[in-house]
Design a protein around this motif. Structure first.
Motif, PDB file in Angstrom:
ATOM      1  N   ASP A 250       0.834  -1.208   0.000  1.00 15.29           N
ATOM      2  CA  ASP A 250       0.000   0.000   0.000  1.00 15.29           C
ATOM      3  C   ASP A 250       0.868   1.257   0.000  1.00 15.29           C
ATOM      4  OD1 ASP A 250      -2.243  -1.500  -0.044  1.00 15.29           O
ATOM      5  OD2 ASP A 250      -2.608  -1.404   2.126  1.00 15.29           O
ATOM      6  N   PHE A 251       1.981   1.149   0.739  1.00 14.22           N
ATOM      7  CA  PHE A 251       2.870   2.308   0.825  1.00 14.22           C
ATOM      8  C   PHE A 251       3.529   2.608  -0.527  1.00 14.22           C
ATOM      9  CE2 PHE A 251       7.243   3.867   1.553  1.00 14.22           C
ATOM     10  CZ  PHE A 251       6.930   5.115   2.083  1.00 14.22           C
ATOM     11  N   ILE A 252       4.068   1.579  -1.195  1.00 16.15           N
ATOM     12  CA  ILE A 252       4.811   1.846  -2.431  1.00 16.15           C
ATOM     13  C   ILE A 252       3.889   2.155  -3.610  1.00 16.15           C
ATOM     14  CG2 ILE A 252       6.844   0.501  -1.768  1.00 16.15           C
ATOM     15  CD1 ILE A 252       5.901  -1.728  -3.582  1.00 16.15           C
ATOM     16  N   THR A 253       2.587   1.918  -3.464  1.00 21.94           N
ATOM     17  CA  THR A 253       1.678   2.291  -4.552  1.00 21.94           C
ATOM     18  C   THR A 253       0.893   3.562  -4.201  1.00 21.94           C
ATOM     19  OG1 THR A 253       0.032   0.768  -3.652  1.00 21.94           O
ATOM     20  CG2 THR A 253       1.399  -0.060  -5.450  1.00 21.94           C
ATOM     21  N   SER A 254       1.333   4.245  -3.144  1.00 23.25           N
ATOM     22  CA  SER A 254       0.646   5.472  -2.721  1.00 23.25           C
ATOM     23  C   SER A 254       1.129   6.686  -3.512  1.00 23.25           C
ATOM     24  CB  SER A 254       0.904   5.714  -1.234  1.00 23.25           C
ATOM     25  OG  SER A 254       2.278   6.006  -1.046  1.00 23.25           O
ATOM     26  N   SER A 267       7.952   7.831 -14.434  1.00 26.13           N
ATOM     27  CA  SER A 267       6.664   8.495 -14.592  1.00 26.13           C
ATOM     28  C   SER A 267       5.599   7.612 -13.949  1.00 26.13           C
ATOM     29  CB  SER A 267       6.330   8.668 -16.075  1.00 26.13           C
ATOM     30  OG  SER A 267       7.497   8.939 -16.806  1.00 26.13           O
ATOM     31  N   ASP A 268       4.651   8.264 -13.302  1.00 26.93           N
ATOM     32  CA  ASP A 268       3.553   7.540 -12.670  1.00 26.93           C
ATOM     33  C   ASP A 268       2.645   6.980 -13.763  1.00 26.93           C
ATOM     34  OD1 ASP A 268       1.433   6.618 -11.220  1.00 26.93           O
ATOM     35  OD2 ASP A 268       1.431   8.316  -9.816  1.00 26.93           O
ATOM     36  N   TYR A 269       2.372   5.692 -13.734  1.00 32.71           N
ATOM     37  CA  TYR A 269       1.535   5.102 -14.793  1.00 32.71           C
ATOM     38  C   TYR A 269       0.133   4.770 -14.292  1.00 32.71           C
ATOM     39  CZ  TYR A 269       0.545   2.573 -19.086  1.00 32.71           C
ATOM     40  OH  TYR A 269       0.017   2.185 -20.278  1.00 32.71           O
ATOM     41  N   ARG A 270      -0.104   4.951 -12.978  1.00 27.19           N
ATOM     42  CA  ARG A 270      -1.406   4.566 -12.423  1.00 27.19           C
ATOM     43  C   ARG A 270      -2.551   5.357 -13.057  1.00 27.19           C
ATOM     44  NH1 ARG A 270      -0.722   5.819  -6.369  1.00 27.19           N
ATOM     45  NH2 ARG A 270      -0.024   7.703  -7.400  1.00 27.19           N
ATOM     46  N   ASP A 271      -2.304   6.666 -13.326  1.00 25.44           N
ATOM     47  CA  ASP A 271      -3.359   7.523 -13.866  1.00 25.44           C
ATOM     48  C   ASP A 271      -3.620   7.237 -15.337  1.00 25.44           C
ATOM     49  OD1 ASP A 271      -2.924   8.639 -11.396  1.00 25.44           O
ATOM     50  OD2 ASP A 271      -1.525  10.124 -12.218  1.00 25.44           O
ATOM     51  N   VAL A 272      -2.548   6.828 -16.029  1.00 26.93           N
ATOM     52  CA  VAL A 272      -2.634   6.717 -17.483  1.00 26.93           C
ATOM     53  C   VAL A 272      -3.652   5.678 -17.915  1.00 26.93           C
ATOM     54  CG1 VAL A 272      -1.315   6.291 -19.579  1.00 26.93           C
ATOM     55  CG2 VAL A 272      -0.240   7.455 -17.647  1.00 26.93           C
ATOM     56  N   LYS A 273      -3.664   4.544 -17.217  1.00 26.08           N
ATOM     57  CA  LYS A 273      -4.565   3.485 -17.663  1.00 26.08           C
ATOM     58  C   LYS A 273      -5.975   3.862 -17.252  1.00 26.08           C
ATOM     59  CE  LYS A 273      -4.610   0.852 -13.555  1.00 26.08           C
ATOM     60  NZ  LYS A 273      -4.815  -0.371 -12.880  1.00 26.08           N
TER      61      LYS A 273
END
Lengths: 273, 223
Positions: A250-254, A267-273
């Motif tokens: 949870d910490f490293i994906t925050s 680059s953060d890819y969480r938002d892209v998908k």
């Protein structure tokens, strides 16, 4: 006589060390009781070599400050080698791969908690030269002018596979691979260029940023890679310490961790998908 | 199947062994004539140290001296236009450095067993240093020298760490057998790695066999 003295010394050392262990254990017990946290023990992180600095310099110390009873042990290597080590029973709680291939293969073997697979980060591949270079490189395609090229091994190192894909789509693979030295991890490739053993090389943008002995010439041209370079993270199915693994995951994906990763060139890819 | 690592390794090992053979014996012989005990110990230590260092540390020093931007490396490139780093020559250099102490120590151990009186007598009869080497030391210590040669040859054949650091991993040029084994295993190609492993096992087996044969022959001579 001498033997007796030696035996006596060894016995004394053993007794002392036993006493030492006991008092330490007691101390630990009281501390845990005080804080009443369930999350404790060791989390083993198997992460791609390119993530090492972000973890060792920032993320792990920050996490351990938040969870003082948890110790994170990092194993950093090429994703291919980590995959093998996990298959061989490394006992990792978290796998953070530098490519989807290794994650998917482990997942197919039932070694990954599928629901936790998250494409967390993106990394770009770049052409680098020694910071003081006798040859001039202006674009990514100038790689063909080099005498020797440092690349990741195409069979085992993700950055090698991406390099091959990009160079193939540019029609340069045959020519470049004939004069390439293939490193078994990306750090080796970086050092070959930093030491000017090779005229140029292809590594991740994040690796290029770790040393001022190399300079970035260009990113791989748009479209030379079919799919972006993604870093999936996941908890393993047989994580030895599931609670602590979940807390660390949870910490490293925050968002907080994302900012740290960005400061290391990802680059953060969480938002892209 | 790519057999180039086999040929590269054989070429590298043959050259490295020849160089190590000459340098190791000359060094052992020269150290014998050092008078001061302290100086002798220091020189002996320096010549032995690559044996006890991890190969990556040996590689670190090699890179530090012979790298493209380092003192000797850039000097050679400026003067001869030849870059040592990433060249086939670098594989030989790495193999020589790590295998040298084995040859040196075996030869030295042999030389030290020779009766000092014999050497003194030879000196009195007018034999020079070279004469002592060729007529006494060399023939009397042949088994030690042979075993040193085999040990250093096999050590050179197995060299990985320093080679990877200075010579790189260029297929068909600097990819030796140990590098090929490592690369294939890293890629998960255990079957291909087996072929390279089989070659190394074959050479190792022959080496041990020769050593046992000479030890046996030596015992028979002494009896």
């Amino acid at each position: 006589m001498k033997k007796k003295i030696l035996a006596g010394m060894i016995a004394a050392i053993m007794v002392f060390s036993l006493v030492g262990c006991q008092s330490e254990e007691k101390k630990e017990e009281t501390e845990t009781k005080k804080e009443e946290t369930k999350v404790e023990g060791t989390v083993t992180l198997a992460a791609a070599a390119s993530l090492e600095y972000a973890f060792t310099e920032k993320l792990i110390p920050e996490f351990e400050k938040e969870y003082p009873d948890v110790k994170v042990e990092g194993v950093y290597d090429s994703s291919g080698k980590l995959q093998q080590q996990i298959e061989a029973g490394l006992g990792a709680d978290i796998f953070f791969s530098a490519a989807e291939k290794q994650m998917n293969e482990l997942n197919d073997e039932g070694m990954i908690d599928s629901d936790t697979i998250l494409n967390m980060l993106e990394n770009k591949i770049v052409l680098i030269t020694p910071s003081v270079s006798d040859k001039t490189f202006a674009s990514f395609e100038d790689i063909k002018n080099a005498g020797t090229v440092a690349l990741g091994d195409t069979a085992s190192v993700p950055v090698g596979q991406y390099s091959q894909e990009a160079l193939t789509s540019l029609g340069l693979w045959e020519e470049v691979s004939a004069k390439a030295s293939f490193g078994t991890n990306v750090t080796e490739v970086l050092n070959w260029v930093a030491e000017a053993s090779a005229d140029c090389g292809i590594v991740y943008a994040t690796d290029a940023a770790t040393t001022d002995k190399v300079k970035v010439v260009a990113e791989a041209p748009e479209g030379s890679l079919k799919s972006p370079v993604l870093y999936p993270a996941a908890i393993t199915k047989d994580a030895p310490n599931p609670e602590a693994a979940k807390a660390f995951y949870d910490f490293i994906t925050s968002d907080e961790a994302s900012e740290v990763f960005e400061s290391y060139g990802f680059s953060d890819y969480r938002d892209v998908k | 199947m790519d057999f180039s690592p086999v040929w590269i390794s054989l070429k590298t090992t043959a050259c490295a062994s020849a160089v190590t053979f000459v340098l190791g014996i000359l060094a052992a012989w020269a150290v014998m004539f050092i008078k001061g005990r302290r100086l002798k110990a220091v020189v002996d230590g320096i010549l032995t140290i690559p044996l006890v260092l991890p190969p990556t540390v040996a590689g670190f020093f090699l890179l530090y001296l012979f790298g493209a931007r380092r003192p000797i490396g850039s000097f050679v490139e400026d003067v001869f236009g030849f870059r040592i780093a990433f060249s086939w020559f670098a594989t030989v250099l790495a193999a020589v450095i790590v295998s040298f102490p084995l040859m040196y120590r075996s030869a030295k151990a042999g030389f030290e067993q020779i009766d000092q009186n014999m050497i003194e007598e030879a000196k009195m009869m007018g034999l020079g240093k070279w004469g002592i080497l060729w007529k006494i030391l060399f023939p009397c210590t042949f088994p030690s020298i042979l075993s040193g040669m085999i040990l250093s040859t096999t050590r050179g054949l197995g060299e990985y760490g320093a080679t990877a650091m200075l010579a790189g991993n260029i297929p068909g040029k600097t990819r030796t057998l140990p590098l090929a084994v490592y690369s294939e295993v890293a890629a998960g190609n255990m079957d291909r790695a087996w072929i390279y492993v089989a070659v190394i096992l074959g050479v190792a087996f022959i080496a041990v066999w020769i050593m046992n044969m000479t030890a046996k022959a030596d015992r028979e001579i002494k009896m």
